[in-house]
Scaffold this active site. Sequence first.
Site, mmCIF file in Angstrom:
data_model
loop_
_atom_site.group_PDB
_atom_site.id
_atom_site.type_symbol
_atom_site.label_atom_id
_atom_site.label_comp_id
_atom_site.label_asym_id
_atom_site.label_seq_id
_atom_site.Cartn_x
_atom_site.Cartn_y
_atom_site.Cartn_z
ATOM 1 N N GLY A 48 26.598 77.151 30.941
ATOM 2 C CA GLY A 48 26.914 76.204 30.183
ATOM 3 C C GLY A 48 25.784 74.689 30.635
ATOM 4 N N GLU A 102 20.962 70.965 33.715
ATOM 5 C CA GLU A 102 21.858 71.874 33.854
ATOM 6 C C GLU A 102 23.232 71.388 34.184
ATOM 7 O OE1 GLU A 102 22.796 74.877 35.478
ATOM 8 O OE2 GLU A 102 21.582 75.522 36.519
ATOM 9 N N ASP A 106 25.617 72.656 42.156
ATOM 10 C CA ASP A 106 26.714 73.440 43.588
ATOM 11 C C ASP A 106 25.924 73.296 44.756
ATOM 12 O OD1 ASP A 106 29.334 74.167 44.882
ATOM 13 O OD2 ASP A 106 29.306 76.383 43.923
ATOM 14 N N LYS A 134 27.294 68.376 42.908
ATOM 15 C CA LYS A 134 28.307 68.627 44.226
ATOM 16 C C LYS A 134 27.866 68.363 45.493
ATOM 17 C CE LYS A 134 32.109 71.853 41.772
ATOM 18 N NZ LYS A 134 32.046 73.004 42.163
ATOM 19 N N VAL A 156 35.743 73.127 38.588
ATOM 20 C CA VAL A 156 35.514 72.383 37.803
ATOM 21 C C VAL A 156 35.418 72.839 35.959
ATOM 22 C CG1 VAL A 156 35.567 70.045 37.811
ATOM 23 C CG2 VAL A 156 33.228 71.144 37.399
HETATM 24 P P1 5GP Z 1 23.765 76.813 42.833
HETATM 25 O O1 5GP Z 1 23.561 77.894 42.843
HETATM 26 O O2 5GP Z 1 23.740 75.467 43.424
HETATM 27 O O3 5GP Z 1 25.690 76.760 43.126
HETATM 28 O O4 5GP Z 1 25.083 77.352 41.984
HETATM 29 C C1 5GP Z 1 25.426 76.432 39.804
HETATM 30 C C2 5GP Z 1 26.081 76.914 39.154
HETATM 31 O O5 5GP Z 1 27.197 77.609 38.950
HETATM 32 C C3 5GP Z 1 25.937 76.455 38.213
HETATM 33 O O6 5GP Z 1 24.701 76.691 36.753
HETATM 34 C C4 5GP Z 1 27.189 76.938 37.453
HETATM 35 O O7 5GP Z 1 26.857 78.184 36.773
HETATM 36 C C5 5GP Z 1 27.833 77.802 38.803
HETATM 37 N N1 5GP Z 1 29.092 76.427 38.881
HETATM 38 C C6 5GP Z 1 29.338 76.235 39.965
HETATM 39 N N2 5GP Z 1 30.031 75.292 40.781
HETATM 40 C C7 5GP Z 1 30.365 75.301 39.070
HETATM 41 C C8 5GP Z 1 32.041 74.943 38.698
HETATM 42 O O8 5GP Z 1 32.758 73.899 39.398
HETATM 43 N N3 5GP Z 1 32.120 75.286 37.824
HETATM 44 C C9 5GP Z 1 32.025 75.998 36.819
HETATM 45 N N4 5GP Z 1 32.050 76.452 35.746
HETATM 46 N N5 5GP Z 1 31.362 76.319 37.599
HETATM 47 C C10 5GP Z 1 29.979 76.355 38.809
HETATM 48 MG MG MG Z 2 24.682 76.868 35.906
#
Ligand code: 5GP
Ligand code: MG
Length: 177
Positions: A48, A102, A106, A134, A156
């Site tokens: 990403g 990053e 999320d 977020k 997104v």
């Molecule tokens: P976390 O471990 O912080 O919950 O997740 C992070 C990862 O989830 C990000 O690096 C991304 O790959 C994915 N992710 C989280 N939210 C989104 C979003 O709104 N859109 C997309 N495309 N990927 C997301």
């Molecule tokens: Mg990612």
Amino acid sequence: MDAIQVHDKTFVPYISAADIAEKIKEIASQISKDYEGKRPLFIAVLNGSFIFASDLFRRLNIDAEISFIKLASYKGTTSTGNVITAIGLEESLHQRHVILLEDIIDTGKTLHEFLPQLQHQGPASIEVAALLTKPDALKFPVHPKYSGFEIPNKFVVGYGLDYDGLGRNIPGIYQLG
Ligand code: 5GP
Ligand code: MG
């Protein structure tokens, strides 16, 4: 900008390519100030963050290195859940100033589990730069020093971020409508 279709879903314009470029310029100039003479090592988390990383890196006006990793999550053998491993990290982080790049934070789970592994290598410092966060979705204490945009808890795509493999090449960021 018009709404777009990715697979079966419709996404509406949220952050323009011009606004992203402006924000990245600001972050790059702040990092260039903060890391002057420190030769930071950027570690970009694929897939990403590849566009964010390349745009940010080109805007730096200090000596800096960059490396790319993929994070793989395995089911742990105990009940403690998943184990995260980095694929592709060849540089030693010992006494380096590390900045993890990053695309989006999320829940914060990924980095919360992964950052201690980097700490283990004895870097001089570790900070996180995330294009998007977020705040309403955050469940783990991950607080990027450099953060582009705080966005609501909606999915997104665009600017490197995908929906099921597609949408990474869209220049701006679009939100699930
Ligand atoms: P976390 O471990 O912080 O919950 O997740 C992070 C990862 O989830 C990000 O690096 C991304 O790959 C994915 N992710 C989280 N939210 C989104 C979003 O709104 N859109 C997309 N495309 N990927 C997301
Ligand atoms: Mg990612």
